[in-house]
Structure formats: C-alpha cells, structure tokens
Design a protein around this motif. Structure first.
Motif, PDB file in Angstrom:
ATOM      1  N   ASP A   1       0.833  -1.211   0.000  1.00 57.28           N
ATOM      2  CA  ASP A   1       0.000   0.000   0.000  1.00 57.28           C
ATOM      3  C   ASP A   1       0.867   1.260   0.000  1.00 57.28           C
ATOM      4  O   ASP A   1       0.564   2.237  -0.687  1.00 57.28           O
ATOM      5  CB  ASP A   1      -0.928   0.002   1.222  1.00 57.28           C
TER       6      ASP A   1
ATOM      7  N   LEU B   1       2.135   1.822  -3.440  1.00 51.72           N
ATOM      8  CA  LEU B   1       1.077   2.410  -4.277  1.00 51.72           C
ATOM      9  C   LEU B   1       0.964   3.904  -3.996  1.00 51.72           C
ATOM     10  O   LEU B   1       0.791   4.718  -4.912  1.00 51.72           O
ATOM     11  CB  LEU B   1      -0.264   1.715  -4.003  1.00 51.72           C
ATOM     12  N   GLY B   2       1.090   4.252  -2.737  1.00 50.10           N
ATOM     13  CA  GLY B   2       1.045   5.668  -2.335  1.00 50.10           C
ATOM     14  C   GLY B   2       2.169   6.472  -2.972  1.00 50.10           C
ATOM     15  O   GLY B   2       2.000   7.649  -3.316  1.00 50.10           O
ATOM     16  N   LEU B   3       3.311   5.834  -3.140  1.00 52.83           N
ATOM     17  CA  LEU B   3       4.448   6.525  -3.783  1.00 52.83           C
ATOM     18  C   LEU B   3       4.278   6.574  -5.305  1.00 52.83           C
ATOM     19  O   LEU B   3       5.008   7.294  -5.984  1.00 52.83           O
ATOM     20  CB  LEU B   3       5.767   5.803  -3.450  1.00 52.83           C
ATOM     21  N   GLY B   4       3.352   5.776  -5.820  1.00 46.92           N
ATOM     22  CA  GLY B   4       3.083   5.827  -7.244  1.00 46.92           C
ATOM     23  C   GLY B   4       3.581   4.639  -8.049  1.00 46.92           C
ATOM     24  O   GLY B   4       3.453   4.611  -9.270  1.00 46.92           O
ATOM     25  N   ASN B   5       4.178   3.632  -7.386  1.00 41.08           N
ATOM     26  CA  ASN B   5       4.635   2.458  -8.133  1.00 41.08           C
ATOM     27  C   ASN B   5       4.652   1.247  -7.205  1.00 41.08           C
ATOM     28  O   ASN B   5       5.491   1.142  -6.311  1.00 41.08           O
ATOM     29  CB  ASN B   5       6.041   2.714  -8.712  1.00 41.08           C
TER      30      ASN B   5
ATOM     31  N   GLU C   1      13.601   8.275 -13.486  1.00 43.59           N
ATOM     32  CA  GLU C   1      12.409   8.240 -12.645  1.00 43.59           C
ATOM     33  C   GLU C   1      12.417   6.983 -11.746  1.00 43.59           C
ATOM     34  O   GLU C   1      12.031   7.034 -10.575  1.00 43.59           O
ATOM     35  CB  GLU C   1      11.149   8.270 -13.540  1.00 43.59           C
TER      36      GLU C   1
ATOM     37  N   ILE D   1      12.279   7.042  -7.636  1.00 44.24           N
ATOM     38  CA  ILE D   1      11.222   6.449  -6.807  1.00 44.24           C
ATOM     39  C   ILE D   1      11.766   5.328  -5.911  1.00 44.24           C
ATOM     40  O   ILE D   1      11.318   5.148  -4.778  1.00 44.24           O
ATOM     41  CB  ILE D   1      10.016   5.973  -7.672  1.00 44.24           C
TER      42      ILE D   1
ATOM     43  N   GLN E   1      13.417   7.085  -3.064  1.00 48.11           N
ATOM     44  CA  GLN E   1      12.363   7.573  -2.170  1.00 48.11           C
ATOM     45  C   GLN E   1      11.841   6.425  -1.294  1.00 48.11           C
ATOM     46  O   GLN E   1      11.640   6.587  -0.086  1.00 48.11           O
ATOM     47  CB  GLN E   1      11.237   8.143  -3.038  1.00 48.11           C
TER      48      GLN E   1
END
Lengths: 347, 176
Positions: B115, B118-122, B160, B164, B167
C-alpha cells in the motif's frame, strides 16, 4: 556479483573459447544464455543445438578444426554426451565439458548433487580413457578453473570436465578478475595437428578408428602413458591443518565449503580437524594423503552422493579402518552440523 | 559476524532483486556475500525466495536452513517459512498481504509495504521499502551504499525509476 554459471561462461571466453554448442537444461541455463549474448559480440560461434548429441559432436568437429570449443549440460544431458566424449578422447582432441550436476538417477531433480563423480572420473563413455576433471568450490574458483581446464585440455590434447553442482551454478558471489593470472592463454598454442586445410603440407588425420591389427592397442598404450604423465603432473588439492589433524575431512566443491565451516567450529572447540579438498578429481590428488596414510589419522569423506569419491580415498589410503563416510543424495546436502556430529561420534 | 537472510514473496514482487541489491551493497562494503535463488518448477502466483548471507568470514553454505532474519512479502511465503525456521531474530512482514499470526520469537516489523508503494506511485517499489525498513533495524549496510547499487542496477535513462526507488528506500528506513 555473478552466478557460478555466468562466471564459468566468462572464464571460458577469457580463456579464448570461441565455439560453444549446447542444449538447455536446468540448473545450468544461465551459462548458455550468457554465451548466446557474449559470443556474437566477440566474433565467436554460439549454437543452441537440436540435442545434446548434436552439441557434443559439434564440439568434436570444431575442436578437430582447431577451435577452442566447449559444451555444457547437467547430469542427464551429460549422459547423452558420453559417446561423443569418448570419441574426442580417442581422437586426442582438446575440449571442455561443463557438468552442473543435479540429483539422479534418471531424470532426477534440479537440486545440487555430486552423484556424477564416477561418470566424470572413470570415463563415462566406452573405452579406456580419462578426462581431466576439475571441481571448483566458489564462484571465483569456477572462473579460474574453467580457464585452467582449457589450458590443460590444449596442453594434453585431452577432454577436460568442469564438475560443479547446481548450487554453485545458481548462486551469486563476487568475482575478481586477476589480470596477472598465471594460467597461460591457450590461444597462443599452435595446433599442428588440426584440420585447417592441407594446401602446401601433408594432410592431418584426426580419428579414433584403427582397422589394422595392433594399431588400436598402440593408441591405447600411448593414451595410458599420457594418463600416467597427467597423473604425475596435474594433481591439485587444497590442504588445511594436515600436520596436526587427528581427523581429516575429504570433500570437494560445495561440500568442501560446508566442511570448512564444520572444521573451524570444531577447531574452536579444540578438536584437531583437517581438510583435503581435491581441486582435480582426475587425476585424484593421491599425494595429499601420502604423508598421513601410514599414521593413525582418520578420514571422513563427505559427499553429496552415497560414496563415489570415497572409493578413490579407499584406493589411496588402503586401510578401510581409517576411512569413514557421510553422504546424502537426490538433492540432500549434508549440513555443517551433521558433519560436526559425525566427527564427534568417530573420535 | 554472519547474518543469514531469507527473502520471500510471490513472483513479480522483486524478491530476487531485493536480495541482489542487499548482497551487492554488502559486497561493496567489503563483506563476504552469497546469494542463492529458489529455482526450478516455479509457478505463477506461487512463492519465490532467495537466500542472502553476509559475513566477515568466508561463507560455507549459501543455503540457509536457519535464518537470522526473514523479509516476507506475502501470505503463502509466511506460511511456508513460519514452521521451517527457528530462533529468528527479526521478521519484516508486508502487512498489506500477510498477517503475522502465531509467530514465535524474534522482533516483528510489520508495515503495509504494498500500500505504501502504491502511495508513492509504483507498486513495484514495495521490495525496496521493505529493504529500507530492514536496514534501519539491522544496520547491515549503509543506505548510501544501497543507493549507489540502485543507480548501478537501473537501466540507462530510467531516472524516474532511480528517484522512486531512492524515495522508497528512505521512506522504508523511516518506518516505525
């Protein structure tokens, strides 16, 4: 970091191998995959053959034409190649055959095993012949020994087998390439016997078929002399704590790594354990046992098989009372704890 | 010192990569390392795992029967290893897909890595979140070393992807 399989491919390329033919089988597939990518970049030939038989016979042909040639497979695939290996040995050609062993017999499984020791060291095909057999125990050594396998194969015009298990093939470890490697590059060797086109010279003949009475016996006698020379010159092993050991572990490949852990643990407890790690399986390193075979030292042979190298140790030590055995097969791997327990039981 | 880690999840969760990144980072910090994948007749949706050993000394078996730490990314993997390992010091569990019931012994770090990813975008960076979380607790290698490995492993031109993952690594290390 690199897998053992890839390190073997890389070592072969660095040794000058420019012909590879093979047929896929787990757990060695990373090796041909690596070859398929790198070989064309280096101007060499990579062939995914239609079968193991085809692959070994392509290596036979390439070697006869003077190429540094190699094939690889895993246990059942290596069984299929035996006829070709016998022909290569009979024709006195160099070639490198890599066997990343799996559990057997039959189709077996894909877990690590050392059950092909007999096949590799006692001439797996027909006829009185021997292949040189080298057994690495780390990824680094897999890289080094495949280079040595090419060198020795060329030097003695004899097939050489690199024998490792699925664990070593699959695992990753760091690999350091030593530019000051002591192994000469066989590329520089002139092959006066090779079939390179006979314009301006007498034709060369490469064969293992001798019709005239007595000729085949002559070939065999020459081969035997040749094997004696190899036995005298090419024994290789690593010895640890052999001077003061009461009990000496004898193990190769992955089993030697695990035996070392047992050795160090036992030494910390004050138990005098040594290790003989055959690096060459054929010729078997008899001299490793020479100093000790008369005294009361015990040997514990540890294998991923039910006692194959054990027979060579028994032939060398000659006193059955001195030799104990621990082995598992079919994918079972004796653990350091099992070795420690066995050592304590013996002493 | 030897640390034996089993990393397990399902095919596609980046289990092998997580292990490789960790082992490569430890190698760069001059440790002995081994990495061993599960391989063979694996099926889609089944479990995949790898075993990483990091040590100051030569490593014997790359196969780990007794793990010091486990990083578990899905429920079937938790089931598989729960009964097989003893004396584990640390469990890192992806609570998005696995609930750590009946675990005996060891510290448990559970976070919803899927989850959070998913919040980070991947969703694919769940593995690196778990790695960050593991490293914060175990201090086995420096985060900066892991960053350099991520840069090295990323395909060229995928800035990118590096961003990520970086991150995710840092966020994982901040989880409590």
């Amino acid at each position: 970091m690199i897998t053992g399989n890839e390190a073997i491919a890389e070592g072969a390329l660095d040794a000058g191998c420019r012909f590879y033919a093979g047929y896929p089988i787990t757990p060695q597939n990373e090796l041909p995959a690596y070859m398929s990518r790198r070989m064309p970049q280096l101007g060499g030939i990579f062939i995914q053959a239609e079968s193991e038989l085809a692959a070994i016979n392509m290596v036979f042909g390439a070697s006869a034409a003077g190429a540094l040639a190699m094939t690889s497979s895993s246990s059942p695939g290596i069984s299929l190649k035996q006829e070709g290996i016998s022909y290569i040995a009979g024709a006195r050609l160099p070639a490198v055959i890599v066997n990343i062993m799996r559990g057997g017999p039959g189709l077996g499984n894909i877990w690590p095993a050392q059950s092909d020791y007999f096949q590799a060291t006692k001439s797996g095909g027909h006829g009185d012949y021997h292949c040189l057999v080298l057994a690495p125990s780390t990824v680094q050594e897999a890289y080094e020994l495949v280079k040595l396998a090419f060198y020795l194969a060329e030097k003695y015009r004899n097939p050489a087998i690199l024998l490792a298990d699925g664990m070593l093939g699959q695992m990753m470890e760091p690999l350091v390439k030593n530019p000051k490697s002591k192994i000469p590059n066989p590329k520089d060797r002139r092959k006066e016997w090779a079939l390179t086109g006979c314009k301006g010279r007498a034709p060369n003949i490469v064969k293992s078929f001798y019709m005239r009475e007595g000729d085949l016996e002559k070939l065999n006698l020459a081969l035997q002399k040749h094997y004696q020379l190899i036995q005298a010159k090419e024994e290789r092993y690593e010895g640890l704590f052999l001077k003061d050991a009461q009990i000496i572990l004898v193990a190769y490949g992955t089993m030697a790594r695990i035996s070392k852990v047992a050795l160090h643990t036992l030494r910390q407890e004050g138990i005098k354990v040594g290790l003989i790690r055959p690096i060459a399986l054929w010729p078997f390193p008899k001299k490793a046992f020479a100093a000790k075979s008369s005294s009361k030292v015990r040997y514990l042979v540890v294998e991923m098989s039910y006692g194959q190298m054990l027979e060579d140790v028994l032939l060398t030590v000659r006193d059955k009372e001195q030799v104990e055995f621990l082995g598992r097969a079919g994918g079972g791997v004796p653990s350091a704890e099992e070795i420690i327990k066995k050592v304590k039981k013996i002493l | 010192m030897i640390e034996r880690i089993i990393i397990a999840g399902s095919g596609g969760q980046g289990i092998m990569l997580l292990g490789k990144v960790l082992a490569e980072a430890a190698m760069l910090e001059n440790r002995f390392v081994t990495w061993l994948p599960s391989y063979g007749a694996e099926v889609r949706g089944g479990t995949a795992h790898c075993m990483v050993a990091v040590s100051d000394k030569e490593i014997g078996s790359p196969y780990i029967a007794q793990a010091d730490s486990l990083i578990i990314m899905n429920a079937p993997s938790l089931e598989k290893f729960k009964s097989r390992v003893k004396k584990v010091s640390l469990w890192v569990i992806n609570s998005s897909l696995a609930k750590p019931d009946n675990i005996k012994g060891g510290s448990i770090l559970q976070h919803p890595f899927t989850d959070l990813a998913l919040g980070l975008g991947n969703i694919k960076v769940a593995n690196i979140l778990a790695l960050g979380c593991f490293l914060k607790y175990k201090q086995l290698v420096r985060l900066d070393t892991v960053s350099s490995v991520i840069k090295k492993f990323a395909p060229a031109g995928k800035e990118e992807l590096i961003r990520i993952n970086e991150q995710a690594l840092r966020k994982g290390a901040e989880l409590r």
